[in-house]
Enzyme design. Structure first.
Site, PDB file in Angstrom:
ATOM      1  N   TYR A 173       0.848  -1.190   0.000  1.00 13.03           N
ATOM      2  CA  TYR A 173       0.000   0.000   0.000  1.00 13.03           C
ATOM      3  C   TYR A 173       0.885   1.243   0.000  1.00 13.03           C
ATOM      4  CZ  TYR A 173      -3.851  -3.076   1.379  1.00 13.03           C
ATOM      5  OH  TYR A 173      -4.793  -4.074   1.429  1.00 13.03           O
ATOM      6  N   HIS A 223      -6.622   1.207  -2.257  1.00 15.67           N
ATOM      7  CA  HIS A 223      -6.363  -0.220  -2.386  1.00 15.67           C
ATOM      8  C   HIS A 223      -4.866  -0.462  -2.616  1.00 15.67           C
ATOM      9  CE1 HIS A 223     -10.571  -1.498  -2.465  1.00 15.67           C
ATOM     10  NE2 HIS A 223     -10.814  -0.442  -3.216  1.00 15.67           N
ATOM     11  N   LYS A 225      -4.151  -5.303  -9.807  1.00 17.74           N
ATOM     12  CA  LYS A 225      -2.906  -5.159  -9.068  1.00 17.74           C
ATOM     13  C   LYS A 225      -1.744  -5.611  -9.949  1.00 17.74           C
ATOM     14  CE  LYS A 225      -4.755  -5.671  -4.401  1.00 17.74           C
ATOM     15  NZ  LYS A 225      -6.023  -5.099  -4.834  1.00 17.74           N
TER      16      LYS A 225
END
Length: 474
Positions: A374, A382, A431
């Protein structure tokens, strides 16, 4: 001269109820203003063309020498059954979570919020918990998606009707021009509705309208059932409750929750309500706090948490050996020798590497990876990256004998299917996948110098992106 503008007239059904204001969010910038649980003495900058800045720097150093900042040290204990560190003091729990997002609540998904949820359930707390806010945001997004899908479906149906009407009429001009030249009242209203901007407000209004219709239909059915119900005979027996039972009313929003009576709520004090939740730290987080920051003292049992003497806590060398033994499942014997490629040594090397670079690291087990990175913390955004750790044996020591070659080959073995599945999952959750190769050094003779021991490890980072043929043809 300006002409007066006539007010637009419309049906009464177009009047929309005012939107209820959202509850204010906590000031996370103020709550999580410190990235680590460390007291830092700030030194003012030196400005070359301003000689007064040197005086401010000298005063700052003088203040530091007279009253240096006191480092707060928190206490925890090691649980051998779960191979994790437990923090039970409420002040320590809040400090470790607010300054660096360390650990997770034992009765919560992430943030230790069991006490607030329990008070909310018992009627002692009027505000909304973080889980309720998350559930509310997910419900709003779901309603918005349903409303958007419904409007898109309606637009497609009207488009198909217009095309069918154009084919029957034999119109040769384009569909858009025909629709503009001969519009009907119904198609005009529907087209205007389809081109309307999607918003959460419209989704809520549609849902309220559906609930209103459902309530009206239920009321009609209940009225018809009462009218058609035959009259009971006078011979039937009737049951009467006592006045005490009739006075008691229980209001419930769910089958498993009951609202306490006002008399019971008044007798309960919210400050004296016991907190049954503790903060659970991973071994990597605990060792980083104890060794790198010196902000945590770990004991071998919960009964020693109240002791003031620092000699009763576990030393960092003994803590490292204990974590290495418990990195296996089941835990190895304490007399077993430590290896440089123990799972804890590899994972802590990567954890320390990214923590030293300013990233907030959380467990990535729910996405099939080792860590999640993070930028500031889970309450702000997120995770941007997912980390997978692979040991690498590039040192000549690991290729001297055939036995060591077979051992390292088995440790590094990863199938293409494994890499493809992990990459696919990270692409689905938006991601970026980072593969960290940790160069494992040869076995060390002593574990006394922990800094020199971890200084032999090297971390190599590779960013892997899933190749999609349909999007990368050029």
């Amino acid at each position: 001269m300006d002409k007066p503008v006539a007010a637009k007239s419309g049906p009464a059904s177009d009047a929309r109820p005012p939107r209820a204001p959202r509850p204010p969010r906590p000031n996370y910038r103020q709550i999580h203003q410190f990235p680590l649980p460390v007291n830092v003495h700030h030194v003012p900058p030196v400005i070359p063309h301003n000689p007064l800045s040197l005086i401010s720097v000298a005063l700052s150093y003088l203040t530091f020498l007279i009253s240096p900042p006191r480092q707060e040290v928190y206490s925890a204990y090691f649980d051998k059954t779960t191979s994790s560190i437990h923090v039970t003091d409420e002040r320590s729990i809040n400090a470790l979570w607010q300054m660096g997002f360390f650990g997770k609540g034992s009765l919560s998904r992430s943030e230790p919020s069991w006490l607030a949820r329990e008070k909310k359930r018992r009627g002692l707390h009027n505000g909304k918990t973080s889980e309720e806010m998350t559930r509310l945001r997910r419900t709003e997004r779901r309603e918005l998606k349903l409303e958007r899908a419904r409007m898109e479906k309606l637009a497609i149906e009207e488009r198909l009707k217009a095309e069918a009407a154009a084919r029957e009429a034999g119109v040769s001009e384009p569909l858009d021009q025909a629709a503009q030249s001969t519009p009907t009242d119904d198609t005009t209203n529907v087209t205007a509705a389809t081109t309307e901007k999607f918003s959460l407000k419209k989704a809520k209004e549609a849902r309220m309208l559906e609930e209103k219709k459902a309530r009206e239909l239920a009321a009609q059915n209940a009225a018809l059932a009462e009218q058609n119900q035959p009259e009971t005979s006078s011979n039937n027996k009737s049951v009467r409750f006592s006045p005490i039972v009739q006075k008691k009313e229980f209001l419930s929003t769910s089958p498993s929750s009951l609202q306490l009576p006002d008399s019971v709520v008044d007798n309960l004090d919210s400050d004296d309500f016991p907190n049954e939740e503790h903060l659970q730290l991973s071994n990597e987080e605990a060792f980083f706090l104890a060794y790198s920051l010196g902000a945590l003292q770990i004991y071998d049992s919960p009964s020693k948490l109240g002791e003031v003497q620092s000699t009763s806590s576990i030393t960092t060398s003994a803590l490292l050996q204990q974590f290495c033994h418990h990195s296996f499942q089941p835990a190895r014997d304490a007399s077993a020798s430590l290896l440089p490629d123990d799972p804890f040594m590899i994972s802590y090397t990567v954890y320390h590497h990214f923590r030293s670079l300013g990233w907030v690291i959380r467990s990535g087990v729910k996405f099939g990876t080792d860590y999640l990175l993070y930028n500031r913390g889970p309450v702000f955004s997120h995770a941007e990256f997912a980390v997978v750790i692979i040991p690498s044996y590039t040192h000549p020591y690991w290729s001297e004998t055939e036995e060591r070659k077979n051992y390292t080959g088995e440790k590094q073995a990863r199938s293409w299917w494994w890499m493809h599945s992990v990459s696919r999952v990270q692409a689905q959750v938006l991601k970026s996948l980072v593969v960290c190769y940790v160069d494992v050094p040869p076995p060390a003779a002593s574990l006394d110098d922990i800094g020199a021991l971890f200084g032999q490890y090297k971390v190599r980072e590779f960013l892997i992106k899933r190749w999609i043929p349909n999007r990368t043809r050029d």
